[in-house]
Design a protein around this motif. Structure first.
Motif, PDB file in Angstrom:
ATOM      1  N   LYS A 149       0.866  -1.173   0.000  1.00 39.03           N
ATOM      2  CA  LYS A 149       0.000   0.000   0.000  1.00 39.03           C
ATOM      3  C   LYS A 149       0.908   1.229   0.000  1.00 39.03           C
ATOM      4  O   LYS A 149       1.572   1.499   1.003  1.00 39.03           O
ATOM      5  CB  LYS A 149      -0.867  -0.009   1.261  1.00 39.03           C
ATOM      6  N   THR A 151       0.739   5.216  -1.154  1.00 40.14           N
ATOM      7  CA  THR A 151      -0.019   6.337  -1.726  1.00 40.14           C
ATOM      8  C   THR A 151       0.880   7.204  -2.593  1.00 40.14           C
ATOM      9  O   THR A 151       0.467   7.715  -3.619  1.00 40.14           O
ATOM     10  CB  THR A 151      -0.593   7.246  -0.617  1.00 40.14           C
ATOM     11  N   VAL A 155       7.404  10.112  -1.506  1.00 35.24           N
ATOM     12  CA  VAL A 155       7.417  10.477  -0.083  1.00 35.24           C
ATOM     13  C   VAL A 155       7.813   9.259   0.760  1.00 35.24           C
ATOM     14  O   VAL A 155       8.623   9.359   1.686  1.00 35.24           O
ATOM     15  CB  VAL A 155       6.047  11.033   0.365  1.00 35.24           C
ATOM     16  N   ALA A 159      10.936   8.916   3.303  1.00 35.10           N
ATOM     17  CA  ALA A 159      10.671   8.564   4.702  1.00 35.10           C
ATOM     18  C   ALA A 159      11.493   7.342   5.104  1.00 35.10           C
ATOM     19  O   ALA A 159      12.138   7.327   6.160  1.00 35.10           O
ATOM     20  CB  ALA A 159       9.176   8.301   4.902  1.00 35.10           C
ATOM     21  N   SER A 162      15.281   8.115   5.275  1.00 35.50           N
ATOM     22  CA  SER A 162      15.596   8.879   6.497  1.00 35.50           C
ATOM     23  C   SER A 162      15.623   7.963   7.713  1.00 35.50           C
ATOM     24  O   SER A 162      16.484   8.080   8.579  1.00 35.50           O
ATOM     25  CB  SER A 162      14.558   9.963   6.761  1.00 35.50           C
ATOM     26  N   MET A 163      14.639   7.082   7.794  1.00 33.22           N
ATOM     27  CA  MET A 163      14.585   6.160   8.925  1.00 33.22           C
ATOM     28  C   MET A 163      15.857   5.327   8.991  1.00 33.22           C
ATOM     29  O   MET A 163      16.485   5.207  10.040  1.00 33.22           O
ATOM     30  CB  MET A 163      13.373   5.235   8.784  1.00 33.22           C
ATOM     31  N   GLY A 166      19.150   7.299   9.694  1.00 34.56           N
ATOM     32  CA  GLY A 166      19.196   7.789  11.074  1.00 34.56           C
ATOM     33  C   GLY A 166      20.008   6.894  11.994  1.00 34.56           C
ATOM     34  O   GLY A 166      20.451   7.340  13.058  1.00 34.56           O
ATOM     35  N   GLY A 192       6.335  -3.815   7.275  1.00 31.27           N
ATOM     36  CA  GLY A 192       5.013  -3.635   7.877  1.00 31.27           C
ATOM     37  C   GLY A 192       4.392  -2.318   7.445  1.00 31.27           C
ATOM     38  O   GLY A 192       3.187  -2.217   7.201  1.00 31.27           O
ATOM     39  N   GLY A 193       5.226  -1.295   7.330  1.00 32.00           N
ATOM     40  CA  GLY A 193       4.737   0.039   6.977  1.00 32.00           C
ATOM     41  C   GLY A 193       4.185   0.131   5.571  1.00 32.00           C
ATOM     42  O   GLY A 193       3.304   0.944   5.301  1.00 32.00           O
ATOM     43  N   THR A 197      -2.207  -3.489   4.832  1.00 28.02           N
ATOM     44  CA  THR A 197      -2.586  -3.811   6.208  1.00 28.02           C
ATOM     45  C   THR A 197      -3.659  -4.880   6.262  1.00 28.02           C
ATOM     46  O   THR A 197      -4.680  -4.772   5.596  1.00 28.02           O
ATOM     47  CB  THR A 197      -3.118  -2.546   6.929  1.00 28.02           C
TER      48      THR A 197
ATOM     49  N   ILE B 160      11.698   5.620  14.203  1.00 30.54           N
ATOM     50  CA  ILE B 160      10.514   6.418  13.855  1.00 30.54           C
ATOM     51  C   ILE B 160      10.844   7.906  13.893  1.00 30.54           C
ATOM     52  O   ILE B 160      10.483   8.662  12.992  1.00 30.54           O
ATOM     53  CB  ILE B 160       9.339   6.075  14.793  1.00 30.54           C
ATOM     54  N   SER B 162      13.729   9.353  13.457  1.00 31.16           N
ATOM     55  CA  SER B 162      14.563   9.684  12.285  1.00 31.16           C
ATOM     56  C   SER B 162      13.717   9.806  11.024  1.00 31.16           C
ATOM     57  O   SER B 162      13.919  10.703  10.211  1.00 31.16           O
ATOM     58  CB  SER B 162      15.603   8.589  12.026  1.00 31.16           C
ATOM     59  N   MET B 163      12.791   8.877  10.866  1.00 28.14           N
ATOM     60  CA  MET B 163      11.922   8.917   9.689  1.00 28.14           C
ATOM     61  C   MET B 163      11.155  10.241   9.635  1.00 28.14           C
ATOM     62  O   MET B 163      11.123  10.914   8.606  1.00 28.14           O
ATOM     63  CB  MET B 163      10.932   7.757   9.731  1.00 28.14           C
ATOM     64  N   GLY B 166      13.330  13.462   9.193  1.00 30.53           N
ATOM     65  CA  GLY B 166      13.886  13.542   7.849  1.00 30.53           C
ATOM     66  C   GLY B 166      13.091  14.447   6.921  1.00 30.53           C
ATOM     67  O   GLY B 166      13.598  14.916   5.905  1.00 30.53           O
ATOM     68  N   ILE B 167      11.841  14.714   7.278  1.00 30.87           N
ATOM     69  CA  ILE B 167      11.013  15.574   6.438  1.00 30.87           C
ATOM     70  C   ILE B 167      11.641  16.968   6.290  1.00 30.87           C
ATOM     71  O   ILE B 167      11.437  17.652   5.280  1.00 30.87           O
ATOM     72  CB  ILE B 167       9.559  15.645   6.970  1.00 30.87           C
ATOM     73  N   MET B 169      14.551  17.612   5.560  1.00 28.48           N
ATOM     74  CA  MET B 169      15.570  17.609   4.512  1.00 28.48           C
ATOM     75  C   MET B 169      14.990  17.973   3.144  1.00 28.48           C
ATOM     76  O   MET B 169      15.737  18.302   2.223  1.00 28.48           O
ATOM     77  CB  MET B 169      16.247  16.231   4.415  1.00 28.48           C
ATOM     78  N   TRP B 170      13.688  17.871   3.000  1.00 29.38           N
ATOM     79  CA  TRP B 170      13.150  18.117   1.646  1.00 29.38           C
ATOM     80  C   TRP B 170      11.828  18.876   1.618  1.00 29.38           C
ATOM     81  O   TRP B 170      11.428  19.383   0.586  1.00 29.38           O
ATOM     82  CB  TRP B 170      12.986  16.773   0.904  1.00 29.38           C
ATOM     83  N   ARG B 176       4.274  19.848  -3.627  1.00 32.87           N
ATOM     84  CA  ARG B 176       3.206  19.122  -4.302  1.00 32.87           C
ATOM     85  C   ARG B 176       2.098  18.677  -3.358  1.00 32.87           C
ATOM     86  O   ARG B 176       0.927  18.644  -3.709  1.00 32.87           O
ATOM     87  CB  ARG B 176       3.883  17.898  -4.951  1.00 32.87           C
ATOM     88  N   LEU B 177       2.465  18.276  -2.133  1.00 32.57           N
ATOM     89  CA  LEU B 177       1.488  17.725  -1.187  1.00 32.57           C
ATOM     90  C   LEU B 177       1.289  18.647   0.012  1.00 32.57           C
ATOM     91  O   LEU B 177       2.213  19.335   0.449  1.00 32.57           O
ATOM     92  CB  LEU B 177       1.967  16.351  -0.697  1.00 32.57           C
ATOM     93  N   LEU B 182       0.802  14.714   3.793  1.00 30.96           N
ATOM     94  CA  LEU B 182       2.072  14.146   4.258  1.00 30.96           C
ATOM     95  C   LEU B 182       1.892  13.444   5.600  1.00 30.96           C
ATOM     96  O   LEU B 182       2.411  12.343   5.816  1.00 30.96           O
ATOM     97  CB  LEU B 182       3.132  15.252   4.356  1.00 30.96           C
ATOM     98  N   ILE B 185       0.393  10.012   5.029  1.00 33.77           N
ATOM     99  CA  ILE B 185       1.344   9.027   4.474  1.00 33.77           C
ATOM    100  C   ILE B 185       2.287   8.512   5.565  1.00 33.77           C
ATOM    101  O   ILE B 185       2.489   7.306   5.729  1.00 33.77           O
ATOM    102  CB  ILE B 185       2.150   9.658   3.308  1.00 33.77           C
ATOM    103  N   TYR B 186       2.850   9.432   6.328  1.00 33.68           N
ATOM    104  CA  TYR B 186       3.789   9.034   7.382  1.00 33.68           C
ATOM    105  C   TYR B 186       3.077   8.254   8.495  1.00 33.68           C
ATOM    106  O   TYR B 186       3.629   7.296   9.043  1.00 33.68           O
ATOM    107  CB  TYR B 186       4.488  10.260   7.983  1.00 33.68           C
ATOM    108  N   ASP B 188       0.488   6.318   8.216  1.00 32.31           N
ATOM    109  CA  ASP B 188       0.265   4.952   7.724  1.00 32.31           C
ATOM    110  C   ASP B 188       1.547   4.122   7.802  1.00 32.31           C
ATOM    111  O   ASP B 188       1.522   2.958   8.195  1.00 32.31           O
ATOM    112  CB  ASP B 188      -0.228   4.968   6.268  1.00 32.31           C
ATOM    113  N   LEU B 189       2.670   4.731   7.406  1.00 31.59           N
ATOM    114  CA  LEU B 189       3.943   4.007   7.450  1.00 31.59           C
ATOM    115  C   LEU B 189       4.284   3.601   8.889  1.00 31.59           C
ATOM    116  O   LEU B 189       4.680   2.470   9.146  1.00 31.59           O
ATOM    117  CB  LEU B 189       5.080   4.883   6.904  1.00 31.59           C
ATOM    118  N   GLY B 192       1.484   1.136  10.432  1.00 26.27           N
ATOM    119  CA  GLY B 192       1.635  -0.164   9.768  1.00 26.27           C
ATOM    120  C   GLY B 192       2.888  -0.874  10.227  1.00 26.27           C
ATOM    121  O   GLY B 192       2.906  -2.086  10.425  1.00 26.27           O
TER     122      GLY B 192
END
Lengths: 211, 211
Positions: A149, A151, A155, A159, A162-163, A166, A192-193, A197, B160, B162-163, B166-167, B169-170, B176-177, B182, B185-186, B188-189, B192
């Motif tokens: 999944k 979207t 992005v 993400a 970066s994770m 880190g 998992g992310g 799901t 988590i 770090s993930m 990291g936003i 950085m860009w 766009r979003l 955003l 999306i994060y 859900d990641l 999940g």
């Protein structure tokens, strides 16, 4: 770019690069002086110019070497794998192991992009895009095949990278957990992310029963 | 620490802090000179000392202010929520929105830890531990209640954070979003990545049917 020098010279150039990595990691690129760098490798400041045109070309050389190495090794890690989940696991494991062993290079490549001149920066950014593009393609393919999944693959790519990167902020080789244990924890988080799901293994089975 | 100054002085101290954030973000702490800083706010170099003891105390002041603000606002974001999944979503959303609006502060707080003197660094690290500890506690509680799969809450916390960070950085406000997209999306990641794979909503239902 490193100038053409003999084999002794090549060793010295390499020693300068290593000392540069150490000093930039400790103090930042702008704060590092060529005098400091020369002292670190036991040269006169003026002698540095036999090996590098200037401080900027040394930084560029360090970052480009790092990116070339990263790109060639990630290709090896993915070679022969076609399933998106296998490729995702391979990418995650490779990225973590590589970053746990080259923390100073990684820190510099990420933090001192700001200190590269425009032309140099463009070249490094293009190499980084190629590296990120591999993960982006894995995520898109997984989504197309109904396994992930995702979207917005771009992005999610940022993400996830970066994770993983880190880990350089806190990993110590003599720490509580082994590299293998860490790779497992991060791989579970990432897969998992992005996994669909609630339907990870169930989807293909259900389809088979209906067919 | 900022010295005691009148209301005009407080405004000037604030202007110095802001200019400091900008210059450290652009050049790195070690590379920033007090002369540059004074020029940026239209003061003589010597006048800076009315407001800050030295360059180090300015850096400490900037980073501590940032951490105090982060800690007080995350408490507000979590206030009144008891379900671990709700708390996790709130933490993720808060962290992202905060970091998208204070990118330079965040960059400095993370990158210039190396430039803080030992005593200052210890204080900031303790504040950061408190902030990370909130997420760690959410993950452990979720695991204890059988909602999350978390092998090592500390590593997952680092991963988590770090993930999410990291936003910086860009992210661009005109990108766009939207911030909301955003955050989705994060979220859900992250959710999940820690949810018990394959059994997110199914577990409580199955239990209820059996009871």
């Amino acid at each position: 770019m490193a100038r053409t020098v003999g084999s002794n010279g090549a060793r010295t150039a390499q020693a300068i690069r290593q000392a540069g990595v150490k000093l930039i990691y400790q103090h930042g690129y702008e704060a590092m002086s060529l005098r400091q760098l020369a002292a670190e490798v036991g040269l006169q400041s003026g002698s540095l110019y036999k090996y590098f045109d200037n401080k900027q070309s040394l930084l560029f050389d360090i970052v480009r070497d790092h990116m070339e190495d990263l790109l060639s090794k990630v290709s090896e890690a993915l070679d022969g794998l076609s399933d998106p989940m296998d490729r995702l696991r391979a990418y995650v494991g490779f990225h973590l192991r590589y970053h746990m062993t080259r923390m100073a290079h990684v820190f510099i490549a990420n933090m001192e992009i700001r200190s590269l001149e425009a032309e140099h920066r463009a070249e490094i950014v293009a190499m980084r895009r190629r590296y990120e593009g591999l993960l982006d393609a894995i995520l898109r393919e997984g989504a197309e095949r109904g396994l992930f999944k995702v979207t917005d693959s771009r992005v999610s790519t940022y993400a996830i990278i970066s994770m993983l990167t880190g880990i350089c902020m806190w990993y110590r080789p003599d720490g509580r957990l082994s590299q293998d244990e860490l790779v497992t924890i991060y791989t579970d988080l990432v897969t998992g992310g992005v996994a669909l799901t609630g339907l990870p293994a169930a989807v293909p089975d259900a389809r088979r029963r209906r067919a």
